[in-house]
Scaffold this motif. Sequence first.
Motif, PDB file in Angstrom:
ATOM      1  N   VAL A   1      18.510  24.775  -9.180  1.00 54.32           N
ATOM      2  CA  VAL A   1      18.609  23.555  -8.233  1.00 54.32           C
ATOM      3  C   VAL A   1      19.332  24.256  -6.853  1.00 54.32           C
ATOM      4  CG1 VAL A   1      19.908  21.579  -7.904  1.00 54.32           C
ATOM      5  CG2 VAL A   1      18.932  22.044 -10.215  1.00 54.32           C
ATOM      6  N   VAL A   2      18.647  24.210  -5.964  1.00 54.71           N
ATOM      7  CA  VAL A   2      19.205  24.866  -4.550  1.00 54.71           C
ATOM      8  C   VAL A   2      19.503  23.743  -3.732  1.00 54.71           C
ATOM      9  CG1 VAL A   2      17.696  26.924  -4.935  1.00 54.71           C
ATOM     10  CG2 VAL A   2      16.566  24.918  -3.707  1.00 54.71           C
ATOM     11  N   TYR A   3      19.434  22.650  -3.969  1.00 49.50           N
ATOM     12  CA  TYR A   3      19.881  21.510  -3.241  1.00 49.50           C
ATOM     13  C   TYR A   3      20.072  20.160  -3.984  1.00 49.50           C
ATOM     14  CZ  TYR A   3      20.519  18.361   0.855  1.00 49.50           C
ATOM     15  OH  TYR A   3      21.110  17.532   1.773  1.00 49.50           O
ATOM     16  N   ALA A   4      21.242  19.638  -3.813  1.00 56.07           N
ATOM     17  CA  ALA A   4      21.605  18.391  -4.507  1.00 56.07           C
ATOM     18  C   ALA A   4      22.330  17.469  -3.602  1.00 56.07           C
ATOM     19  CB  ALA A   4      21.905  18.696  -5.919  1.00 56.07           C
ATOM     20  N   GLY A   5      22.121  16.508  -3.061  1.00 53.66           N
ATOM     21  CA  GLY A   5      22.586  15.670  -1.984  1.00 53.66           C
ATOM     22  C   GLY A   5      22.057  14.686  -0.972  1.00 53.66           C
ATOM     23  N   PRO A   6      22.478  14.058  -0.122  1.00 54.75           N
ATOM     24  CA  PRO A   6      21.992  13.307   0.729  1.00 54.75           C
ATOM     25  C   PRO A   6      20.925  14.164   1.879  1.00 54.75           C
ATOM     26  CG  PRO A   6      24.265  13.526   1.366  1.00 54.75           C
ATOM     27  CD  PRO A   6      23.927  14.248   0.082  1.00 54.75           C
ATOM     28  N   ALA A   7      19.856  13.747   2.138  1.00 53.10           N
ATOM     29  CA  ALA A   7      18.836  14.463   3.089  1.00 53.10           C
ATOM     30  C   ALA A   7      18.293  13.306   4.003  1.00 53.10           C
ATOM     31  CB  ALA A   7      17.542  15.032   2.371  1.00 53.10           C
ATOM     32  N   GLU A   8      16.866  13.298   4.268  1.00 51.23           N
ATOM     33  CA  GLU A   8      16.545  12.329   5.471  1.00 51.23           C
ATOM     34  C   GLU A   8      17.253  11.126   5.272  1.00 51.23           C
ATOM     35  OE1 GLU A   8      12.437  10.962   7.227  1.00 51.23           O
ATOM     36  OE2 GLU A   8      12.595  11.922   5.273  1.00 51.23           O
ATOM     37  N   GLN A   9      17.876  10.618   6.307  1.00 52.44           N
ATOM     38  CA  GLN A   9      18.462   9.194   6.493  1.00 52.44           C
ATOM     39  C   GLN A   9      19.203   8.719   5.029  1.00 52.44           C
ATOM     40  OE1 GLN A   9      15.961   6.040   7.913  1.00 52.44           O
ATOM     41  NE2 GLN A   9      15.266   7.348   9.733  1.00 52.44           N
ATOM     42  N   GLY A  10      19.895   9.805   4.449  1.00 48.85           N
ATOM     43  CA  GLY A  10      20.699   9.394   3.340  1.00 48.85           C
ATOM     44  C   GLY A  10      19.992   9.343   2.131  1.00 48.85           C
ATOM     45  N   ALA A  11      18.837   9.841   2.123  1.00 50.53           N
ATOM     46  CA  ALA A  11      17.983   9.890   0.737  1.00 50.53           C
ATOM     47  C   ALA A  11      18.616  10.730  -0.173  1.00 50.53           C
ATOM     48  CB  ALA A  11      16.586  10.098   0.762  1.00 50.53           C
ATOM     49  N   LEU A  12      18.982  10.594  -1.396  1.00 52.37           N
ATOM     50  CA  LEU A  12      19.678  11.317  -2.458  1.00 52.37           C
ATOM     51  C   LEU A  12      18.613  12.110  -2.981  1.00 52.37           C
ATOM     52  CD1 LEU A  12      22.050   9.068  -4.426  1.00 52.37           C
ATOM     53  CD2 LEU A  12      22.581  10.819  -2.430  1.00 52.37           C
ATOM     54  N   THR A  13      18.835  13.572  -2.762  1.00 53.85           N
ATOM     55  CA  THR A  13      17.432  14.335  -2.985  1.00 53.85           C
ATOM     56  C   THR A  13      17.955  15.634  -3.802  1.00 53.85           C
ATOM     57  OG1 THR A  13      16.865  13.890  -0.634  1.00 53.85           O
ATOM     58  CG2 THR A  13      16.030  15.805  -1.535  1.00 53.85           C
ATOM     59  N   VAL A  14      17.061  15.905  -4.708  1.00 56.47           N
ATOM     60  CA  VAL A  14      17.137  17.158  -5.373  1.00 56.47           C
ATOM     61  C   VAL A  14      15.986  18.256  -4.986  1.00 56.47           C
ATOM     62  CG1 VAL A  14      17.135  18.155  -7.641  1.00 56.47           C
ATOM     63  CG2 VAL A  14      18.341  16.201  -7.279  1.00 56.47           C
ATOM     64  N   ALA A  15      16.264  19.673  -4.761  1.00 59.20           N
ATOM     65  CA  ALA A  15      15.288  20.532  -4.614  1.00 59.20           C
ATOM     66  C   ALA A  15      15.494  21.650  -5.491  1.00 59.20           C
ATOM     67  CB  ALA A  15      15.502  21.088  -3.202  1.00 59.20           C
ATOM     68  N   ILE A  16      14.305  22.297  -6.019  1.00 55.77           N
ATOM     69  CA  ILE A  16      14.328  23.176  -7.130  1.00 55.77           C
ATOM     70  C   ILE A  16      13.412  24.233  -6.717  1.00 55.77           C
ATOM     71  CG2 ILE A  16      13.534  23.793  -9.602  1.00 55.77           C
ATOM     72  CD1 ILE A  16      13.869  20.798 -10.326  1.00 55.77           C
ATOM     73  N   ARG A  17      14.230  25.676  -6.702  1.00 54.79           N
ATOM     74  CA  ARG A  17      13.327  26.677  -6.482  1.00 54.79           C
ATOM     75  C   ARG A  17      12.771  27.388  -7.710  1.00 54.79           C
ATOM     76  NH1 ARG A  17      16.771  30.162  -3.863  1.00 54.79           N
ATOM     77  NH2 ARG A  17      17.411  31.211  -5.803  1.00 54.79           N
ATOM     78  N   HIS A  18      11.736  27.177  -8.270  1.00 58.62           N
ATOM     79  CA  HIS A  18      10.963  27.401  -9.422  1.00 58.62           C
ATOM     80  C   HIS A  18      10.766  29.124  -9.564  1.00 58.62           C
ATOM     81  CE1 HIS A  18      10.086  23.465 -10.241  1.00 58.62           C
ATOM     82  NE2 HIS A  18       9.613  23.516  -9.038  1.00 58.62           N
ATOM     83  N   ASP A  19      10.631  29.428 -10.831  1.00 56.49           N
ATOM     84  CA  ASP A  19      10.515  30.940 -11.250  1.00 56.49           C
ATOM     85  C   ASP A  19       9.156  31.188 -10.914  1.00 56.49           C
ATOM     86  OD1 ASP A  19      12.844  30.585 -12.623  1.00 56.49           O
ATOM     87  OD2 ASP A  19      12.189  30.170 -14.475  1.00 56.49           O
ATOM     88  N   THR A  20       8.364  30.117 -10.614  1.00 62.25           N
ATOM     89  CA  THR A  20       6.879  30.738 -10.432  1.00 62.25           C
ATOM     90  C   THR A  20       6.866  31.185  -8.847  1.00 62.25           C
ATOM     91  OG1 THR A  20       6.140  28.905 -11.583  1.00 62.25           O
ATOM     92  CG2 THR A  20       4.585  29.644 -10.020  1.00 62.25           C
ATOM     93  N   THR A  21       6.083  32.226  -8.664  1.00 62.76           N
ATOM     94  CA  THR A  21       5.808  32.745  -7.361  1.00 62.76           C
ATOM     95  C   THR A  21       4.069  32.773  -7.424  1.00 62.76           C
ATOM     96  OG1 THR A  21       5.792  34.967  -7.945  1.00 62.76           O
ATOM     97  CG2 THR A  21       7.659  33.905  -7.089  1.00 62.76           C
ATOM     98  N   VAL A  22       3.564  32.815  -6.101  1.00 64.49           N
ATOM     99  CA  VAL A  22       2.014  32.551  -6.066  1.00 64.49           C
ATOM    100  C   VAL A  22       1.652  33.916  -4.836  1.00 64.49           C
ATOM    101  CG1 VAL A  22       2.102  30.778  -4.480  1.00 64.49           C
ATOM    102  CG2 VAL A  22       0.129  31.339  -5.749  1.00 64.49           C
ATOM    103  N   ALA A  23       0.715  34.368  -4.888  1.00 62.44           N
ATOM    104  CA  ALA A  23       0.213  35.311  -3.972  1.00 62.44           C
ATOM    105  C   ALA A  23      -0.182  34.464  -2.455  1.00 62.44           C
ATOM    106  CB  ALA A  23      -1.029  35.944  -4.281  1.00 62.44           C
ATOM    107  N   GLY A  24       0.443  35.170  -1.575  1.00 62.25           N
ATOM    108  CA  GLY A  24       0.410  34.408  -0.286  1.00 62.25           C
ATOM    109  C   GLY A  24      -0.273  35.232   0.834  1.00 62.25           C
ATOM    110  N   PRO A  25      -0.705  34.980   1.945  1.00 58.88           N
ATOM    111  CA  PRO A  25      -1.587  35.908   3.011  1.00 58.88           C
ATOM    112  C   PRO A  25      -0.830  37.162   2.985  1.00 58.88           C
ATOM    113  CG  PRO A  25      -0.953  33.611   3.888  1.00 58.88           C
ATOM    114  CD  PRO A  25      -0.312  33.711   2.609  1.00 58.88           C
ATOM    115  N   GLY A  26      -1.968  38.221   3.322  1.00 60.25           N
ATOM    116  CA  GLY A  26      -1.385  39.527   3.383  1.00 60.25           C
ATOM    117  C   GLY A  26      -0.735  40.144   2.028  1.00 60.25           C
ATOM    118  N   GLY A  27      -0.810  39.570   0.973  1.00 61.00           N
ATOM    119  CA  GLY A  27      -0.390  40.180  -0.299  1.00 61.00           C
ATOM    120  C   GLY A  27       1.019  39.862  -0.598  1.00 61.00           C
ATOM    121  N   GLY A  28       1.733  39.003   0.309  1.00 58.44           N
ATOM    122  CA  GLY A  28       3.413  38.632  -0.220  1.00 58.44           C
ATOM    123  C   GLY A  28       3.245  37.621  -1.107  1.00 58.44           C
ATOM    124  N   ARG A  29       4.404  37.448  -1.478  1.00 66.87           N
ATOM    125  CA  ARG A  29       4.686  36.245  -2.746  1.00 66.87           C
ATOM    126  C   ARG A  29       5.247  35.353  -2.156  1.00 66.87           C
ATOM    127  NH1 ARG A  29       1.270  37.237  -6.752  1.00 66.87           N
ATOM    128  NH2 ARG A  29       2.773  35.604  -7.836  1.00 66.87           N
TER     129      ARG A  29
END
Length: 241
Positions: A41-69
């Motif tokens: 969990v990398v965010y837990a609290g109010p966000a847009e106009q007070g919307a209570l929000t949770v953000a999770i950074r997952h263990d999963t990564t995926v290939a991006g442009p140029g070979g980066g993750r």
Amino acid sequence: PTIDQTYRYGSTMGGNFQQHQGVEFNNPDGTPVLAIGAGKVVYAGPAEQGALTVAIRHDTTVAGPGGGRLRVYSVYYHNSALKAKLGQRVQPGQVISYVGNTGRATNDHLHLEVHAAPTEDVKLIVDSLERFPAYTTNPELWIEPLPNTGLIAGQVFDAAGNPVPQARVYGIIKPDPVETPFSYAETYGDKAHSHPLYGEHFAVSDVPPGELVIGTEIQGKKVFRKVTVEAGKLTWVVFRP
């Protein structure tokens, strides 16, 4: 567990609303919200106009442009209460919050976003002032389809080989959810983003198996394709003049 079909990712509801950056799950206030995957969990609290929000950074990564993750994030908006804490590790299916209508919401529902980002800067994922985050992708391509259903995704090009924005794709049959019936899919506009591995212009999940004839209109001409949907699989289709 069914996604609201009237305002899907990238949709404008026929030009009536801004391009949608996530998907909606309509549920009563207090319904448990479950993490879609393992992560921190990398965010837990109010966000847009007070919307209570949770953000999770997952263990999963995926290939991006140029070979980066790219790091994969899921973000859950409009909750009535939060259970997950900042820095907490969560597992798939773990209760992280409860459905509500906090912030810019007109009814009780979960707004879910999935981001594939080249950054760990949470401010670029959850920003109360940003209507169109830079790294959103279609959540329907990141969530396992419901039992005995599959997915349809694809591209719509014009005669010059350019993507056709906000084209309507008809013929996909989905009986659920009854309260928000499916009518058509829209290809993405300039504020939506393709999955980094697919490069799709539209995607629809939870489609019952079977053969379908689906169609769209390109530069005033109707184009049709026959597709076969299989449970647990993604069916790919390309429309050209």
